[in-house]
Design an enzyme around this catalytic site. Structure first.
Site, PDB file in Angstrom:
ATOM      1  N   GLU A  67     -59.069 -29.902 -49.335  1.00 62.50           N
ATOM      2  CA  GLU A  67     -58.255 -30.937 -48.707  1.00 62.50           C
ATOM      3  C   GLU A  67     -59.099 -31.780 -47.749  1.00 62.50           C
ATOM      4  OE1 GLU A  67     -55.145 -28.857 -46.619  1.00 62.50           O
ATOM      5  OE2 GLU A  67     -56.548 -27.482 -45.684  1.00 62.50           O
ATOM      6  N   ARG A  93     -53.264 -16.839 -43.710  1.00 63.65           N
ATOM      7  CA  ARG A  93     -53.182 -16.958 -42.254  1.00 63.65           C
ATOM      8  C   ARG A  93     -54.100 -15.917 -41.624  1.00 63.65           C
ATOM      9  NH1 ARG A  93     -48.198 -15.885 -41.838  1.00 63.65           N
ATOM     10  NH2 ARG A  93     -47.511 -17.977 -42.402  1.00 63.65           N
TER      11      ARG A  93
END
Length: 331
Positions: free
Chosen positions: A123, A201
């Site tokens: 990204e 995470r």
């Protein structure tokens, strides 16, 4: 049944209410403000259960999944369809962080396929606006290893090992799969990413929900996904120009240019064999394709120009700042 001809497509935004979200997305997009904490606006999405729906024109009400199955290479390009199948390859977002997001990492294609039957996630971020002192994390600041990473997670010192950047409007960060990162409080960002919703995470600042529960961490999954390579600077350097495209990111998953316009600009992609997306970050613009179709785009909107539209003229309404992104030829 007749099939409508393709044209530059705008979509209804998918607004995501999250605990760390702020109040800037709705007014930025010209929507009526409310008291909800909207952290993300998914502008163009083919993530399962989150398909974007066409907002205007003869195809209004059709979702992106229907479009890609109906039009195939006319929509995305022959080479894009061969490479990614009937999965639209990019997810476009606006992100408004009023609190720090968790420290996280995304797997690459190989690991994503092996573990989740999914693409990985590479990204990029373009900082549209930032509060004074707003920061984000990208990459390691010190040489690390899987063992160092696990130890720092156990000690609660992982943040100290990361490269921290105070950011301003116009800053760009490229985040290939494997790069540890986090958006900080006060950052308003445009994000372009592979179509994937897989996030590992790593650390969540020991925060708890209303019931006193901490969010799940993915320590072991992340350990094998992290790229431990150390770089001197994780920011993307570029030289701004007016009325000419400026390349920001070029990778196998997308290429992105910045267009800062105050005069009309013609764009020709007859050799590209890909759709093109424009994300309007400031001002407004009139898009006119080769068929004479005109689409008005204002701040906070995005448009998908199908691969079957090989050229376009961008006419700014006053002054406009756009991100232009597409799929390059396979590298």
């Amino acid at each position: 049944m007749s099939i409508n001809k393709l044209y530059p497509l705008t979509f209804e935004p998918l607004l995501k209410e999250v605990i760390w979200g702020g109040s800037a997305i709705r007014p930025f997009k010209g929507l009526t403000p409310d008291d909800k904490k909207v952290g993300e606006s998914w502008e163009i999405s083919h993530v399962d259960d989150n398909y974007s729906v066409v907002a205007a024109g003869p195809l209004a009400g059709k979702n992106l999944d229907e479009l890609i199955h109906t039009y195939g290479e006319e929509l995305v390009g022959k080479s894009v369809l061969e490479r990614f199948g009937r999965r639209f390859p990019l997810l476009i977002k606006f992100i408004d962080a009023r609190d720090y997001l968790s420290i996280q990492v995304h797997p690459d294609d190989a690991l994503g396929l092996k573990r989740h039957n999914s693409f990985g996630k590479t990204e990029m971020w373009y900082v549209i606006n930032a509060a004074p002192g707003a920061k984000l994390y990208s990459g390691f600041a010190v040489q690390s290893s899987p063992e160092d990473y696990v130890r720092r997670i156990e000690e609660g010192t992982i943040v100290e090992a990361l490269a921290e950047y105070e950011v301003n409007a116009g800053d760009v960060f490229f985040l290939p799969a494997g790069r540890v990162h986090a958006i900080g409080a006060g950052c308003f960002i445009a994000e372009i990413q592979q179509t994937s919703n897989i996030t590992y995470r790593i650390y969540d600042y020991d925060r708890t929900d209303a019931a006193g529960n901490k969010r799940e961490l993915h320590t072991e999954l992340a350990k094998d996904a992290i790229d431990y390579h150390l770089e001197e600077d994780y920011r993307t350097a570029y030289t701004p120009q007016v009325d000419a495209p400026v390349e920001l990111v070029s990778c196998r998953y997308f290429e992105t240019n910045l267009l800062d316009l105050d005069a009309p600009l013609a764009r020709d992609w007859s050799k590209l064999d890909s759709f093109v997306i424009y994300i309007c970050m400031e001002g407004g613009v009139r898009l006119t394709d080769a068929e004479g179709t005109v689409v008005e785009l204002h701040q906070g909107q995005s448009v998908l120009v199908p691969a079957s539209n090989p050229s376009l003229t961008l006419t700014p309404v006053g002054k406009v700042k756009l991100l232009e992104t597409y799929i390059p030829a396979a590298k």
